[in-house]
Motif scaffolding. Structure first.
Motif, PDB file in Angstrom:
ATOM      1  N   PRO A  34       0.806  -1.236   0.000  1.00  0.00           N
ATOM      2  CA  PRO A  34       0.000   0.000   0.000  1.00  0.00           C
ATOM      3  C   PRO A  34       0.834   1.279   0.000  1.00  0.00           C
ATOM      4  N   SER A  35       2.034   1.235   0.548  1.00  0.00           N
ATOM      5  CA  SER A  35       2.844   2.458   0.667  1.00  0.00           C
ATOM      6  C   SER A  35       3.690   2.641  -0.597  1.00  0.00           C
ATOM      7  N   ARG A  36       3.550   3.800  -1.214  1.00  0.00           N
ATOM      8  CA  ARG A  36       4.346   4.094  -2.403  1.00  0.00           C
ATOM      9  C   ARG A  36       5.828   4.132  -2.079  1.00  0.00           C
ATOM     10  N   HIS A  37       6.156   4.654  -0.905  1.00  0.00           N
ATOM     11  CA  HIS A  37       7.560   4.741  -0.491  1.00  0.00           C
ATOM     12  C   HIS A  37       8.164   3.345  -0.333  1.00  0.00           C
ATOM     13  N   VAL A  38       7.398   2.431   0.231  1.00  0.00           N
ATOM     14  CA  VAL A  38       7.877   1.064   0.425  1.00  0.00           C
ATOM     15  C   VAL A  38       8.022   0.363  -0.929  1.00  0.00           C
ATOM     16  N   ARG A  39       7.044   0.583  -1.834  1.00  0.00           N
ATOM     17  CA  ARG A  39       7.141  -0.034  -3.162  1.00  0.00           C
ATOM     18  C   ARG A  39       8.389   0.447  -3.891  1.00  0.00           C
ATOM     19  N   ALA A  40       8.663   1.747  -3.772  1.00  0.00           N
ATOM     20  CA  ALA A  40       9.839   2.287  -4.458  1.00  0.00           C
ATOM     21  C   ALA A  40      11.122   1.697  -3.891  1.00  0.00           C
ATOM     22  N   GLU A  41      11.185   1.575  -2.573  1.00  0.00           N
ATOM     23  CA  GLU A  41      12.389   1.008  -1.939  1.00  0.00           C
ATOM     24  C   GLU A  41      12.562  -0.465  -2.323  1.00  0.00           C
ATOM     25  N   ALA A  42      11.459  -1.219  -2.438  1.00  0.00           N
ATOM     26  CA  ALA A  42      11.546  -2.629  -2.824  1.00  0.00           C
ATOM     27  C   ALA A  42      12.047  -2.764  -4.262  1.00  0.00           C
ATOM     28  N   ARG A  43      11.565  -1.878  -5.172  1.00  0.00           N
ATOM     29  CA  ARG A  43      12.048  -1.937  -6.556  1.00  0.00           C
ATOM     30  C   ARG A  43      13.537  -1.615  -6.622  1.00  0.00           C
ATOM     31  N   ARG A  44      13.949  -0.604  -5.860  1.00  0.00           N
ATOM     32  CA  ARG A  44      15.373  -0.237  -5.877  1.00  0.00           C
ATOM     33  C   ARG A  44      16.247  -1.378  -5.391  1.00  0.00           C
ATOM     34  N   ARG A  45      15.804  -2.069  -4.348  1.00  0.00           N
ATOM     35  CA  ARG A  45      16.582  -3.188  -3.813  1.00  0.00           C
ATOM     36  C   ARG A  45      16.636  -4.348  -4.817  1.00  0.00           C
ATOM     37  N   LEU A  46      15.542  -4.560  -5.543  1.00  0.00           N
ATOM     38  CA  LEU A  46      15.540  -5.612  -6.554  1.00  0.00           C
ATOM     39  C   LEU A  46      16.513  -5.291  -7.679  1.00  0.00           C
TER      40      LEU A  46
END
Length: 574
Positions: A558-570
């Motif tokens: 749900p959190s855009r900030h968390v989604r962005a951080e997960a994509r960066r880590r991937l």
């Protein structure tokens, strides 16, 4: 008038009589080692009794004779020749005024002031008697107001310690909401009062040590002696030497009870640490109650005596004039010069433990105290624990306190861990608490520190201390720390502390266990910062264990900030 005359001269004569008695005690205490507490206490008590007996004896002696100044008047009165003057032997002692002794002139001058001397003394006695009576009433009320029963384990400890000290009288023990340190009251039916904080804030062994001290007062009938001592202080209130001797009685009384408590506990260093732990709870007890930590300000000297006994000289500066009189009477000059020669012999000699502690107490410059504490810590001696703990608790400079905490972490054999935990739990300065917690994480075992660190991480009023406690749990490197870290990561109210707990858990737990907690925090934590931390730790799991959870978070969190951080880590992982 006869009684007023006798009492007045007894009070005047007591000024020099009691001063000489105090000077003699000072000389004897200078010769006796500080470890000889029983002898020193006996001498101080006898001297205090002598200081009352001297004016009483003078008053009794003078009350049975004609006024001394009658002889003075006779000796100084001019002789009027009469018709019967001649070789009568009764007229021979008469002499002119110039031949009268100087002492006789002084006494003749003081004679008119004697009624005023007695009046002022009587007024002082009345005032101090009222104060003493009020203290006695307050002490009696302590056993009745705000008291409750103690746990059975505490009563059993008192019975066990009383048997070891050979106390045949029954001793009651009560929990009190009024007193702040353990205290004993009564003589025929003694009662030990324990503050609630002592029952909850001290370990059972520390509580046993302090109970042994209070029971030592009971065994020695110190309550009765203290009552008589207070009466003597009231009657001789005008004499500074009486107050000094009375203070020596109180100090040596505490030393005697310390020795008995150490004999029961078996470890002087542990007992000294228990005293320091109790000092933070100090209040001002009523005058007739005997408190475990003794007179305020005397704790450091008691600890030093227990852990670093050395022979010291105790000569109060105000006694210099009295000592001069003693020297004139003989023997004092040789004693003083011999002692001085012994102290100076050898030129420069290595600094002793006692001198180093004195240096810390005496130096006003914080930088100089910092260096002195650093010198203490460099020894890594377990005997340094109580002094360093006292410095960490009481010094006015935070940097000096930090250095004392650092030194405690270096003590050989882990002896400083208990002191560090005490500082971490109770020190009023959060910066010093953080330093102590950090040292605990570096030097303590999980068995010693686990419970305290988890409580600090949950309840300390300072968030940074809570975070430091969580980090210290991770630094313990023990499987026992895993469960507390998991509890903190899930339930700690503060998000910053949960964030730290997530990081420490991921580093300490097995990868499979870490995956479970990280996925839970990623999905359920209320703070996006904690969720981002979970993403970072998932990316660090070995063998790509966290990649599926990262992909799921990048797609649907749900959190855009968390989604962005997960994509960066991937992307970094690829």
């Amino acid at each position: 008038m006869m009684m007023t005359h006798a009492l007045g001269w007894a009070l005047v004569d007591s000024l020099w009589q009691d001063a000489l008695a105090a000077a003699g005690l000072a000389a004897l205490l200078a010769l006796l080692p500080v470890r000889a507490a029983r002898i020193r206490y006996a001498l101080a008590t006898l001297t205090l009794g002598l200081m009352l007996a001297l004016p009483l004896a003078s008053a009794v002696r003078l009350s049975g004779t004609s006024p001394w100044t009658d002889d003075v008047i006779t000796a100084t009165s001019p002789v009027t020749p009469g018709p019967t003057s001649g070789p009568d032997p009764q007229a021979a002692p008469a002499a002119p005024t110039a031949a009268a002794p100087v002492a006789a002139r002084i006494r003749a001058a003081l004679e008119p002031a004697l009624p005023w001397v007695v009046l002022v003394w009587f007024g002082g006695v009345v005032v101090l008697s009222l104060r003493l009576a009020s203290g006695w009433l307050v002490t009696r009320q302590l056993g009745r107001v705000g008291t409750a029963s103690v746990p059975d384990s505490c009563r059993e400890a008192v019975a066990r310690l009383a048997a070891r000290l050979r106390i045949s009288r029954p001793v009651r023990v009560l929990q009190s909401a009024v007193v702040q340190v353990p205290a004993v009251m009564g003589w025929l039916r003694p009662v030990i009062l324990l503050p609630a904080s002592a029952l909850t804030g001290l370990t059972p062994l520390q509580l046993d040590a302090l109970l042994a001290h209070e029971l030592a007062h009971v065994r020695r009938y110190d309550y009765l002696v203290n009552l008589v001592q207070s009466v003597i202080e009231t009657l001789l209130f005008y004499h500074p030497a009486v107050w000094w001797v009375s203070q020596q009685v109180r100090e040596e009384r505490e030393h005697c009870c310390d020795d008995l408590a150490v004999a029961v506990c078996g470890d002087a260093h542990f007992y000294a640490t228990a005293l320091v732990g109790m000092e933070r709870l100090r209040g001002t007890p009523p005058a007739l109650a005997l408190a475990a930590t003794g007179p305020a300000g005397a704790l450091m000297g008691r600890i030093r005596r227990l852990v670093a006994p050395v022979q010291v000289e105790i000569f109060p500066r105000w006694m210099a004039g009295v000592i001069a009189v003693t020297v004139a009477l003989g023997g004092g000059a040789h004693l003083a010069s011999g002692t001085a020669a012994t102290g100076d012999r050898g030129g420069t000699r290595p600094a002793t433990l006692d001198s180093l502690i004195d240096r810390v107490e005496a130096l006003r410059n914080p930088a100089a105290r910092h260096e002195a504490v650093k010198t203490l810590g460099s020894r890594r001696d377990p005997r340094m624990v109580p002094p360093l703990l006292a410095i960490a608790q009481q010094d006015g400079d935070e940097e000096v306190q930090h250095e004392a905490v650092k030194a405690l972490g270096k003590v050989r054999g882990g002896g400083g861990v208990g002191a560090l935990l005490e500082i971490a739990r109770t020190h009023p300065d959060p910066g010093v608490r953080r330093k102590a917690v950090k040292m605990v994480g570096e030097v303590a075992t999980a068995e010693a520190a686990l419970g305290v660190l988890e409580r600090l991480a949950q309840r300390d009023p300072d968030v940074e201390v809570q975070q430091e406690a969580v980090e210290a749990l991770g630094h313990l490197g023990s499987p026992q720390a895993i469960a507390p870290l998991a509890r903190l990561a899930r339930a700690q109210p503060n998000a910053e502390v949960r964030d730290e707990a997530v990081e420490q858990y991921a580093r300490s737990a097995a990868p499979e266990s870490a995956l479970v907690l990280l996925v839970d925090r990623l999905a359920n934590d209320s703070s996006s910062d904690v969720q981002v931390e979970a993403v970072e730790r998932l990316a660090d799991l070995p063998d790509g264990l966290g990649i599926p959870a990262l992909r799921e978070a990048a797609r649907s969190h749900p959190s855009r900030h968390v989604r962005a951080e997960a994509r960066r880590r991937l992307e970094d992982y690829r």
